[in-house]
Design an enzyme around this catalytic site. Structure first.
Site, PDB file in Angstrom:
ATOM      1  N   CYS A   2      -4.076  -2.335  -4.156  1.00 33.93           N
ATOM      2  CA  CYS A   2      -3.122  -1.750  -5.092  1.00 33.93           C
ATOM      3  C   CYS A   2      -3.215  -0.232  -5.004  1.00 33.93           C
ATOM      4  O   CYS A   2      -4.115   0.313  -4.367  1.00 33.93           O
ATOM      5  CB  CYS A   2      -3.417  -2.199  -6.524  1.00 33.93           C
ATOM      6  N   GLY A  28       1.201  -1.585  -2.356  1.00 34.26           N
ATOM      7  CA  GLY A  28       1.605  -2.719  -3.167  1.00 34.26           C
ATOM      8  C   GLY A  28       3.101  -2.730  -3.384  1.00 34.26           C
ATOM      9  O   GLY A  28       3.667  -1.731  -3.820  1.00 34.26           O
ATOM     10  N   ASN A 101      -7.620  -1.144  -9.010  1.00 37.08           N
ATOM     11  CA  ASN A 101      -7.472  -1.491  -7.593  1.00 37.08           C
ATOM     12  C   ASN A 101      -8.787  -2.069  -7.121  1.00 37.08           C
ATOM     13  O   ASN A 101      -9.829  -1.432  -7.249  1.00 37.08           O
ATOM     14  CB  ASN A 101      -7.121  -0.252  -6.758  1.00 37.08           C
ATOM     15  N   GLY A 102      -8.736  -3.278  -6.568  1.00 33.80           N
ATOM     16  CA  GLY A 102      -9.960  -3.890  -6.066  1.00 33.80           C
ATOM     17  C   GLY A 102     -10.046  -5.348  -6.436  1.00 33.80           C
ATOM     18  O   GLY A 102      -9.046  -5.998  -6.752  1.00 33.80           O
ATOM     19  N   TYR A 263      -5.958   0.562   8.556  1.00 38.60           N
ATOM     20  CA  TYR A 263      -4.620   0.072   8.219  1.00 38.60           C
ATOM     21  C   TYR A 263      -4.102   0.509   6.857  1.00 38.60           C
ATOM     22  O   TYR A 263      -2.951   0.922   6.720  1.00 38.60           O
ATOM     23  CB  TYR A 263      -4.616  -1.462   8.281  1.00 38.60           C
TER      24      TYR A 263
END
Length: 509
Positions: A2, A28, A101-102, A263
């Site tokens: 995210c 996201g 995020n995670g 990436y």
């Protein structure tokens, strides 16, 4: 995976947050949300889709206030629904907004305690809501009428003790301030930046702050990168704009996720002192050296990147090997990143809409395709077939990353071993599986060196997707098997169908 943003300003921040989220949209595409704070009240807008789908002139005008938090979501767990769009909110204590995020790796053991001991209610299956309630309960136990920095630091310390995994968090507490913190290993990225309002016309000089997943989110608003949060670091900005910092004594040596540089992150970002662009050049340099060593027998006519993440490495490979470089796969920028699309069928369907070949670049040529990584194999299979249809004589494939053989448990959607194409296969078997004449991968040591050379002080990484070594030390075979059952594409499709039926029923009530 995210993207999160928090802004503490001296003028309305909704547009700044929107602009920053636009720079994090690659993290996201499932849902987006913004919460602002004005005179002690929270103003929330969130929904499914891209930020351009969720926000418009009308609802942006309702986001009042000089402090706010934004989020773009890709679901690594749970279903795709507006109920799980972030930021999340609880009204006790004080009123807390939370963007995460995670991924937590011990949700099951936390949930029981939340119900039985903390007496808190969960409304979704999101681990972010679990973490929010752990933080809120820890804050309430301090019993302060108005928490100070020591109350905040103690609450975050309890989160570190109870929550395992990789996480970066930005939260707002009504009437108290903004808080941001990073997991004890620094797996997920989080950066802190500042700007002087004196650079704007008719505004007095004052300092504004932004916290975000990547440095590019700072740049679009004119913020300057101050530092990356350290593992276990918490930043608290009180309502007077004073910044307080603390680093947990439980913190470990920094070990950021290696896949961020391969990436996830944008090439114009700087994470933990590493220019992502420079790191990807280094990846190309090292892969070119391996190709020289091991592919002397392979006749290559042209180097073609699989856009767009592999473009930088591919250009460096072509330069080092003195080969022509051609952007011969044209990307449709209105189709999202196929890696983060939920469901294998949707990913496969989107590939040919996303990429279109230029026939003359392939006809009769020995083509070397360069990819950033090979995860499920869906994309590379389709592209190889597409290139052969254009008349390529030979198709060789090289990957800027090693084979992805293990699930990610820290917030990237690759949890099911059965869906990773490299599982249980050697390189020759993989080449046959994807339809390549030859296949070569970056060595893990070379990949780590590519990052370290861009930031010599950074030597430890989470490399679990490549070698199965999980830096948190709590991942068992039993856990991975459970994760696979819960989060493979079949399970997600079932959840998505249930979510779709639920939304349709709600619309007719």
């Amino acid at each position: 995976m995210c993207g999160i943003v928090g802004v503490f300003g001296h003028s309305p921040v909704s547009q700044v947050i929107y602009d920053s989220l636009s720079m994090l949209q690659h993290r996201g595409q499932d849902a987006a949300g913004i919460v602002t704070n004005y005179q002690g009240r929270f103003y929330l807008e969130k929904g499914e889709g891209l930020i351009t789908d969720v926000f418009n002139k009308s609802n942006m005008a309702r986001l009042l206030g000089n402090v706010g938090v934004g989020h773009v979501r890709y679901p690594t767990a749970g279903c795709s629904s507006v109920a799980e769009a972030q930021p999340f909110y609880v009204n006790s204590p004080y009123g807390v907004v939370f963007a995460h995020n995670g991924n937590l790796t011990n949700v099951a053991e936390i949930v029981g305690g939340l119900f039985e001991t903390d007496m808190r209610h969960l409304n979704t299956r999101s681990d972010s809501e679990v973490m929010l309630n752990v933080f809120a309960h820890a804050l309430s136990r301090r019993g302060a009428v108005k928490p100070n920095e020591f109350d905040v630091f103690a609450a975050v310390e309890e989160v570190h003790r109870r929550c395992k995994g990789g996480y970066a968090v930005i939260t707002m507490i009504a009437g108290v301030g903004m808080v941001a913190f990073r997991d004890l290993h620094g797996i997920r990225p989080l950066v802190f930046g500042t700007r002087d309002t004196g650079k704007f016309k008719d505004m007095p000089s004052a300092t504004e702050y932004m916290i975000a997943s990547e440095s590019v989110a700072l740049q679009v608003g004119g913020f300057e990168l101050h530092h990356d949060l350290e593992p276990g670091e918490v930043i608290f900005i009180d309502m007077e704009g004073e910044v307080h910092r603390h680093v947990s004594l439980l913190a470990h040596e920094k070990a950021p996720c290696l896949f961020e540089y391969v990436y996830l992150a944008r090439p114009d970002s700087v994470l933990d002192g590493v220019s992502v662009y420079e790191a990807r050049i280094n990846m190309g340099t090292k892969l070119a050296a391996k190709i020289k060593r091991e592919w002397a027998h392979v006749p290559i006519d042209v180097v073609v990147p699989i856009p767009s993440t592999s473009r930088i490495a591919a250009q460096e490979i072509a330069t080092r090997l003195n080969l022509p470089y051609r952007d011969a796969l044209v990307r449709n920028r209105y189709v999202g990143r196929t890696f983060i699309m939920p469901g294998q069928a949707l990913r496969k369907q989107s590939i040919r809409r996303k990429l279109n070949p230029i026939p003359n670049a392939f006809r009769g040529k020995n083509v070397m395709l360069v990819d950033d990584s090979i995860v499920r194999g869906t994309t590379i299979k389709e592209i190889i077939a597409m290139v052969r249809e254009q008349g390529a004589a030979k198709v060789y494939v090289c990957s800027a990353a090693p084979p992805v053989r293990f699930p990610n448990v820290y917030g990237i959607d690759m949890p099911a071993r059965s869906e990773l194409i490299a599982t249980g296969k050697d390189v020759q078997q993989l080449a046959k599986e994807i339809g390549a004449d030859e296949l070569i991968f970056q060595d893990l040591d070379d990949l780590k060196a590519a990052i370290t050379e861009a930031a010599p002080g950074l030597t430890h990484f989470d490399t679990s997707v490549f070698d199965g070594i999980y830096v948190t030390g709590d991942i068992t075979e039993e856990y991975l098997n459970l994760l696979e059952r819960q989060r493979n594409d079949t399970a997600k499709q079932t959840e998505d169908v249930a979510s779709h039926i639920s939304r349709n029923l709600a619309a007719h009530i």
